[in-house]
Enzyme design. Sequence first.
Site, short mmCIF file in Angstrom:
data_model
loop_
_atom_site.label_atom_id
_atom_site.label_comp_id
_atom_site.label_asym_id
_atom_site.label_seq_id
_atom_site.Cartn_x
_atom_site.Cartn_y
_atom_site.Cartn_z
CG ASP A 164 65.42 -96.78 0.34
OD1 ASP A 164 66.03 -97.77 0.77
OD2 ASP A 164 65.84 -95.61 0.44
CG ASN B 181 70.03 -85.29 -3.14
OD1 ASN B 181 70.00 -85.98 -2.12
ND2 ASN B 181 69.38 -85.63 -4.24
CG HIS C 222 68.51 -88.87 -0.93
ND1 HIS C 222 68.99 -89.15 -2.20
CD2 HIS C 222 69.16 -89.77 -0.12
CE1 HIS C 222 69.85 -90.14 -2.15
NE2 HIS C 222 69.98 -90.53 -0.90
CD GLU D 93 66.63 -88.34 -4.83
OE1 GLU D 93 67.31 -87.61 -4.08
OE2 GLU D 93 67.13 -89.21 -5.57
C1 F6R Z 1 69.31 -96.24 1.31
C2 F6R Z 1 68.78 -94.90 1.62
C3 F6R Z 1 69.54 -93.69 1.19
C4 F6R Z 1 70.99 -93.71 1.70
C5 F6R Z 1 71.75 -92.47 1.23
C6 F6R Z 1 73.20 -92.50 1.66
O1 F6R Z 1 68.44 -97.23 1.81
O2 F6R Z 1 67.74 -94.81 2.18
O3 F6R Z 1 68.89 -92.54 1.67
O4 F6R Z 1 70.98 -93.76 3.10
O5 F6R Z 1 71.69 -92.39 -0.17
O6 F6R Z 1 73.85 -93.57 1.03
P1 F6R Z 1 75.32 -93.99 1.44
O7 F6R Z 1 75.27 -94.47 2.83
O8 F6R Z 1 75.67 -95.12 0.48
O9 F6R Z 1 76.17 -92.80 1.26
#
Ligand code: F6R
Length: 246
Positions: free
Chosen positions: A67, A136, A138, A143
């Site tokens: 992403d 959440n 995702h 999401e």
């Molecule tokens: C980022 C991504 C998100 C993160 C998720 C957890 O490229 O794809 O899905 O993996 O938000 O983020 P952290 O590791 O910062 O808790």
Amino acid sequence: MRARVFPDYEAMGAAAADAVARALGEDPSAVLLLPTGTTPLGMYRRLVDMHRLGEVSFLRATFFNLDEYLGLVPDHPASYHVYMKEHFYGLIDADPARIFVPDGAAPDPEAECERYEAAIREAGGVDVCVLGIGRNGHIGFNEPGAPFDSRTRVVTLSESTRLVNAADFEANRAPEQAITVGMATIFESNEVLLLASGTNKASAVAAALEGDVSESMPASMLTLHQRTVLFLDEDAASDLGHGVPG
Ligand code: F6R
């Protein structure tokens, strides 16, 4: 789906790095789909160390990122282009021609999503997908509510995700939209490693693993995937009520 629980963050990251290195040992031209965020930093550190010790080469691998924020130029300090360069791509022997990160500043974001999805297809699909998980549930920036048949597309970030990520941005305001690889593209990966660390991920991990499979809990889709392994530290596993599926 299997889960492996490690005593702490470092051990979890080291085990995930070993799994990626093993996949590259079996197929040096593997296609990897990779996350940013806090969770994979230990894995990247360990892979960089292994590379410096001559234990793994990335020269023939292909890299895609999951992403990128919409509207960020690639050299914006909070962009995932910069994150990946600083923590991984800039520290290993990756071939720049085989590194793909969605262009958040593309003049036509829809066309950029199609181009990105086509590039994954042309690379032969994803061999190993590494994921973090949002509080959440995702995965990528898919999401809650993301269709399981979705492809790379522009999405609107939830308020909770924007709050969690706000500190990276001026005036504490994260962008409202992002480009993310879709649920179907993730699901088609040959192998998925989902990493989670800390008590703030425990309820999402338990819901994904033990709750209903539902688009309202994106990570739950992975319970239907034959080759998904969860890499958890003890804190992230602390809400699992049914024990650890091994
Ligand atoms: C980022 C991504 C998100 C993160 C998720 C957890 O490229 O794809 O899905 O993996 O938000 O983020 P952290 O590791 O910062 O808790």
